[in-house]
Design a protein around this motif. Structure first.
Motif, PDB file in Angstrom:
ATOM      1  N   ALA A   1       0.845  -1.191   0.000  1.00 13.39           N
ATOM      2  CA  ALA A   1       0.000   0.000   0.000  1.00 13.39           C
ATOM      3  C   ALA A   1       0.886   1.249   0.000  1.00 13.39           C
ATOM      4  O   ALA A   1       2.033   1.200   0.436  1.00 13.39           O
ATOM      5  CB  ALA A   1      -0.904  -0.006   1.231  1.00 13.39           C
ATOM      6  N   ASP A   2       0.339   2.341  -0.483  1.00 14.68           N
ATOM      7  CA  ASP A   2       1.063   3.609  -0.473  1.00 14.68           C
ATOM      8  C   ASP A   2       0.091   4.745  -0.196  1.00 14.68           C
ATOM      9  O   ASP A   2      -1.118   4.614  -0.429  1.00 14.68           O
ATOM     10  CB  ASP A   2       1.788   3.828  -1.803  1.00 14.68           C
ATOM     11  N   TRP A   3       0.612   5.823   0.328  1.00 13.53           N
ATOM     12  CA  TRP A   3      -0.178   6.999   0.696  1.00 13.53           C
ATOM     13  C   TRP A   3       0.554   8.251   0.248  1.00 13.53           C
ATOM     14  O   TRP A   3       1.753   8.222  -0.016  1.00 13.53           O
ATOM     15  CB  TRP A   3      -0.369   7.060   2.223  1.00 13.53           C
ATOM     16  N   ASP A   4      -0.161   9.357   0.210  1.00 11.17           N
ATOM     17  CA  ASP A   4       0.458  10.629  -0.147  1.00 11.17           C
ATOM     18  C   ASP A   4       1.278  11.204   0.996  1.00 11.17           C
ATOM     19  O   ASP A   4       2.256  11.912   0.762  1.00 11.17           O
ATOM     20  CB  ASP A   4      -0.606  11.655  -0.573  1.00 11.17           C
ATOM     21  N   THR A   5       0.895  10.907   2.243  1.00 14.26           N
ATOM     22  CA  THR A   5       1.607  11.482   3.385  1.00 14.26           C
ATOM     23  C   THR A   5       1.877  10.416   4.445  1.00 14.26           C
ATOM     24  O   THR A   5       1.183   9.388   4.504  1.00 14.26           O
ATOM     25  CB  THR A   5       0.794  12.611   4.050  1.00 14.26           C
ATOM     26  N   LEU A   6       2.855  10.694   5.276  1.00 14.67           N
ATOM     27  CA  LEU A   6       3.142   9.780   6.387  1.00 14.67           C
ATOM     28  C   LEU A   6       2.018   9.797   7.412  1.00 14.67           C
ATOM     29  O   LEU A   6       1.763   8.786   8.068  1.00 14.67           O
ATOM     30  CB  LEU A   6       4.471  10.147   7.042  1.00 14.67           C
ATOM     31  N   GLU A   7       1.319  10.917   7.550  1.00 14.10           N
ATOM     32  CA  GLU A   7       0.183  10.970   8.475  1.00 14.10           C
ATOM     33  C   GLU A   7      -0.927  10.028   8.017  1.00 14.10           C
ATOM     34  O   GLU A   7      -1.524   9.335   8.836  1.00 14.10           O
ATOM     35  CB  GLU A   7      -0.351  12.401   8.602  1.00 14.10           C
ATOM     36  N   GLU A   8      -1.194   9.980   6.704  1.00 15.03           N
ATOM     37  CA  GLU A   8      -2.204   9.044   6.182  1.00 15.03           C
ATOM     38  C   GLU A   8      -1.786   7.598   6.439  1.00 15.03           C
ATOM     39  O   GLU A   8      -2.606   6.759   6.816  1.00 15.03           O
ATOM     40  CB  GLU A   8      -2.404   9.268   4.680  1.00 15.03           C
TER      41      GLU A   8
END
Length: 166
Positions: A88-95
């Motif tokens: 999985a991947d996200w736009d931000t580390l917070e997400e």
């Protein structure tokens, strides 16, 4: 003109710590659990999968977000093998951290119950119905890393950063 420390970009480690502070700490999680987990999974924040996956979080069935396929290692019948896996991947580390905390709450209840105690937190990652990793030594490796970093003069700067989050 020399850049000032406040004008320099934050390191991946500092950005990860910020995500821990914003997401996990308000939920009474010791910052040590996610921090050591991230350090281990990302080789001291040097290996990022995609844009923001520092915790080796795989794209499971039903995942509708971004996916990055990379070669990784797994343990099958005690043997370490290399194979491609979807992460999985996200736009931000917070997400990513929001997803991680929800994952811990849902699938690793012992870790969640002991989120204020890193040693018991690590144990919970491998003791329930779900195992976070296929490595049978995973818990031991996390515990050893925690003891090394939290108790060594060599890592005083890291200790201060993590302690400042609480």
């Amino acid at each position: 003109m020399q850049p000032t420390p406040s004008s320099l970009p934050l390191s991946v480690e500092d950005r990860f710590l910020h995500a821990v502070k914003m997401v996990a700490v308000p939920l009474s999680m010791s910052p040590w659990g996610p921090f050591i987990h991230g350090w281990h999974e990302s080789a001291r924040f040097e290996r990022v999968i995609g844009k923001s996956n520092l915790l080796g979080l795989k794209a499971s069935r039903g995942w509708t977000g971004k996916v990055v396929t990379v070669m990784t290692h797994e343990y099958v019948n005690g043997a370490r093998i290399q194979l491609p896996q979807a992460f999985a991947d996200w736009d931000t580390l917070e997400e990513m951290m929001i997803f991680y905390v929800a994952l811990i709450k849902r699938f690793y209840p012992s870790s969640w119950e002991h989120r204020d105690n890193p040693i018991l937190y690590f144990s919970g990652l491998v003791s329930g119905s779900y195992r976070y990793a296929t490595d049978l030594q995973y818990e031991r490796k996390l515990e050893e890393l925690y003891r090394k970093i939290s108790g060594s003069e060599q890592y005083k700067d890291v200790q201060q950063k993590v302690k400042s989050l609480s």
